[in-house]
Motif scaffolding. Structure first.
Motif, short mmCIF file in Angstrom:
data_model
loop_
_atom_site.label_atom_id
_atom_site.label_comp_id
_atom_site.label_asym_id
_atom_site.label_seq_id
_atom_site.Cartn_x
_atom_site.Cartn_y
_atom_site.Cartn_z
N THR A 112 0.36 -1.30 -0.13
CA THR A 112 -0.07 -0.42 0.10
C THR A 112 1.15 1.18 0.19
N THR A 113 -0.22 1.84 -0.70
CA THR A 113 1.53 3.81 -1.02
C THR A 113 0.59 4.97 -0.32
N HIS A 114 -1.12 4.42 -0.40
CA HIS A 114 -2.00 5.69 0.16
C HIS A 114 -2.54 4.93 1.10
N ALA A 115 -2.42 6.10 2.42
CA ALA A 115 -2.84 5.18 3.52
C ALA A 115 -3.18 5.45 4.69
N GLY A 116 -3.31 7.20 4.02
CA GLY A 116 -4.57 8.11 4.95
C GLY A 116 -4.12 8.56 6.35
N PHE A 117 -2.81 8.65 6.02
CA PHE A 117 -2.61 9.21 7.30
C PHE A 117 -2.34 8.32 8.73
N VAL A 118 -1.60 7.00 8.05
CA VAL A 118 -1.60 6.10 9.35
C VAL A 118 -0.32 5.52 8.50
#
Length: 734
Positions: free
Chosen positions: A227-233
């Motif tokens: 994953t490269t886009h996790a939403g600030f986690v």
């Protein structure tokens, strides 16, 4: 006879003791927005973004979602050791405005030799207009850098593809490949960006890997977390999918890391909702040269080439079957010293029992120019598709090619293209397929773009789709083509268009001539006869709730005359738009529509009896009956009536067409189209293949001649000074 082959290669010559190695980065830093609050606000993240870039030692980094003004100025202030080149995604002339992509590089390590930008649009260098189903305009910025110490030169690109439209992302991937090749040549090139598409996705990542190596594919993360886009986690599960990528061409990829570091932020969150990527890559130093070699066959040149190379082939005839195993451009027709194209190269398999003349492997692209293909014989069980060309490439492009007298016992006598196919100035003559697509067949379960410009399809035969069979179509565009004397046994004498399970965003046929195509199966047998569609048989997608989500076939300014054995146009599902066409003189009827009519205006028809499901409009021209209309058409065109069939004659142009002798039919002038009926917005059709419906008008005819208002109905504008004596019957042999 030996044929000179020239491979445009860049010989790799080490200029130092070892290849130069650099640390490259990609980072979507998330745009400054009032939607973010608390720890996620840019003012609270900016120092950690800068710290990550600096502490991980990026020599060069591509960046996305930089907002002009405060955010961009903050980056430059916090990273004074880096130089930046950024450009607005919405303007071709203003660099710093709204959202920007950027490349940053260490000032003390590199000199910038050049810079630039292109847009993900129909005209990448000149317009920022939104493409296809894109939500907003997008671009790619680039810099040409030189290492101050080693003098190595390479290009670095930063891109960001659309987050909504799949077609826009697919087009973006192709535009980026094409433009990187044109911009960087065979210099080492690195492209980083947020592609909004998963790893291995057939419309973006896989096509990108026909030219580039993907750092994530070459060196997958050891922990299995993708994953490269996790939403600030910072913690993510094993698996997942990336949407951000680092790609390289003419490089060796040594490592790849997805950086999930919070950089000491007491809030425990990463600096952005995207993770930064890091890859160590070795550039392949080189001395640019053009190497010519003498070879007895083209396959040796293909085997010696690198992905992205261009192979030049001397004019002449070669009895050879070739297999393209990597992404290549093949250009034939050169003189002996390869200074200019003087003719064509012909690959001839006649009497050689070659299953395919050209085979193109999966996960490649292939561009073929000035090469004729004939005598393929795909008749072996299990190997019976694509007698001339059998392509499983993501992109197949044909320019100035004659595909003649090839055979397949299943699909694609001339060409079988599993995915995207484009043909310009080509001739498809005398090809046969027992099943589908005499001249060409596309048969993808996914959706791709098919474009045919200024091509001739003559004397091709199949059971379905005498000339062409298309499924899996996101966009279709036919302009300036002639379909003559093609035959299908059951459906689609010229073309079968089948996309009933998926929406086609745009399907336009403009300035084409269809003459003497036919259905051979008698009425009442299978789908032949009255409902076979001697010109077009179309099964298109219809959304149960919204017309705008359905597929519309737009026929604009075509001449569809003298076709036989069935109603000429049969659209059994989806929508049909009919504008400014001559659809008359067809034995078996002109149009049958069990789908839905989008709109109709300024068409000429044989008679009311020749139409089923079509209501004649006030601007249409309608004949009284078949006999009188056929007689009228012998004056309109150079044509004769033989028995109960109209036999038009075509011009002797390179692409033969149907000239007008007398500009009238059924007692009315066919010079009757107002300029308002030639615009995209009025017709709701993409008339210039730029994937958008704007205000542009079509202003030329099939010859390329300028039209004058009021326009002539049909493919060729009437010109009283245009001679029509040098014509020949449509039942011609070429």
């Amino acid at each position: 006879m030996k044929h000179l082959l020239s491979i445009l290669v860049f010989t790799l010559v080490s200029c130092t003791a070892a290849f130069a190695e650099y640390t490259f980065g990609q980072y979507n830093i998330r745009i400054l927005t009032n939607d973010d609050t608390g720890d996620q606000m840019w003012s609270n993240r900016k120092t950690y973004v800068a710290a990550l870039v600096r502490e991980y030692g990026f020599d060069v980094c591509s960046m996305n979602e930089i907002k002009a003004g405060t955010q961009y100025n903050n980056l430059k202030d916090l990273l004074p050791e880096y130089s930046f080149y950024a450009h607005s995604v919405t303007s071709t002339t203003i660099e710093e405005r709204e959202t920007m992509n950027a490349v940053a590089w260490k000032t003390d390590k590199f000199d910038m030799l050049d810079k630039g930008v292109w847009f993900i649009s129909c005209d990448p260098l000149n317009t920022a207009r939104v493409i296809s189903d894109s939500r907003q305009s997008r671009n790619t910025v680039w810099v040409k850098l030189q290492d101050k110490e080693t003098k190595e030169i390479f290009f670095y690109f930063a891109t960001h593809l659309d987050h909504v439209g799949w077609d826009a992302r697919r087009e973006g991937a192709k535009i980026n490949i094409d433009m990187v090749r044109k911009t960087a040549g065979n210099y080492p090139s690195i492209l980083g960006g947020d592609h909004n598409a998963g790893a291995g996705e057939s419309r973006v990542d896989k096509p990108m890997q026909t030219y580039f190596k993907s750092a994530g594919t070459e060196c997958p993360p050891a922990d299995g977390k993708l994953t490269t886009h996790a939403g600030f986690v910072t913690e993510v599960a094993v698996g997942g999918t990336p949407i951000d990528y680092l790609y390289g061409h003419n490089v060796n990829i040594k490592s790849y890391t997805i950086i999930r570091d919070n950089m000491g932020n007491p809030a425990g969150i990463p600096p952005s909702d995207h993770f930064a990527l890091m890859s160590k890559m070795e550039l392949k130093p080189y001395i640019s040269c053009r190497r010519q070699c003498v070879s007895s066959n083209i396959q040796e040149a293909i085997n010696a080439a690198e992905a992205g190379d261009t192979i030049l082939i001397a004019a002449g005839t070669i009895n050879e079957s070739i297999k393209v195993t990597k992404s290549l451009t093949l250009i034939g027709g050169y003189n002996d010293d390869f200074t200019e194209v003087t003719g064509r190269t012909t690959l001839d398999g006649t009497d050689k029992n070659f299953s395919h003349i050209i085979t193109v492997d999966p996960n490649t692209y292939c561009e073929i120019q000035n090469i004729n293909v004939c005598g393929g014989n795909a008749t072996t069980s299990g190997d019976d598709i694509g007698g001339g060309i059998c392509s499983k490439a993501w992109y197949l492009t044909l320019t100035n090619c004659d595909i003649t007298n090839n055979l397949a016992t299943d699909k694609g006598g001339g060409v079988y293209a599993l995915y995207q196919m484009q043909a310009t100035n080509c001739k498809f003559i005398g090809n046969r397929a027992t099943n589908r697509g005499g001249a060409f067949c596309t048969n993808s379960s996914s959706t791709w773009r098919y474009t045919f410009n200024n091509c001739l399809f003559s004397d091709n035969r199949a059971t379905t789709g005498g000339a062409g069979y298309i499924t899996g179509m996101i966009r279709g565009y036919f302009k300036g083509n002639t379909f003559a004397n093609n035959t299908a046994r059951k459906t689609g004498g010229a073309l079968y268009l089948g996309n009933k399970d998926k929406q086609t965003l745009s399907l336009t046929m403009l300035n084409n001539t269809f003459v003497s195509n036919s259905i051979s199966l008698p009425t009442g047998e299978g789908q032949g006869g009255a409902k076979g569609g001697s010109v077009i048989y179309a099964e298109l997608y219809k959304d149960a709730e919204a017309q705008t989500a359905s597929t519309t076939l737009n026929l604009v300014a075509n001449s569809i005359v003298g076709n036989n054995g069935s109603t000429a146009i049969n659209v059994v599902s989806g929508y049909l738009g009919l504008y400014n066409n001559i659809i008359a003189g067809n034995k078996g009827g002109d149009v049958t529509l069990t789908g839905d009519l989008m709109a109709s205006a300024n068409n000429a028809y044989t008679s009311a009896a020749s139409l089923n499901g079509i209501t004649v409009g006030q601007t249409d021209i309608i004949g009284t009956d078949e006999a009188s209309s056929f007689s009228d058409l012998t004056s309109t065109f150079n044509a004769v009536v033989e028995g109960d069939t109209l036999k038009p004659s075509l011009s002797d142009d390179e692409i033969p067409m149907l000239y007008i002798r007398t500009p009238s039919f059924a007692g009315k002038s066919i010079i009757s189209v107002a300029s308002t009926w030639t615009s995209e917005s009025k017709l709701k059709a993409d008339l210039n293949d730029d994937t958008a419906i704007m205000t542009q008008k079509y202003t030329d005819d099939q010859r390329g001649a300028t039209r004058k208002a009021p326009y002539t109905i049909g493919a060729v504008e009437y010109n009283e000074s245009l001679g029509i004596d040098d014509v020949h019957n449509a039942q011609f042999t070429i």
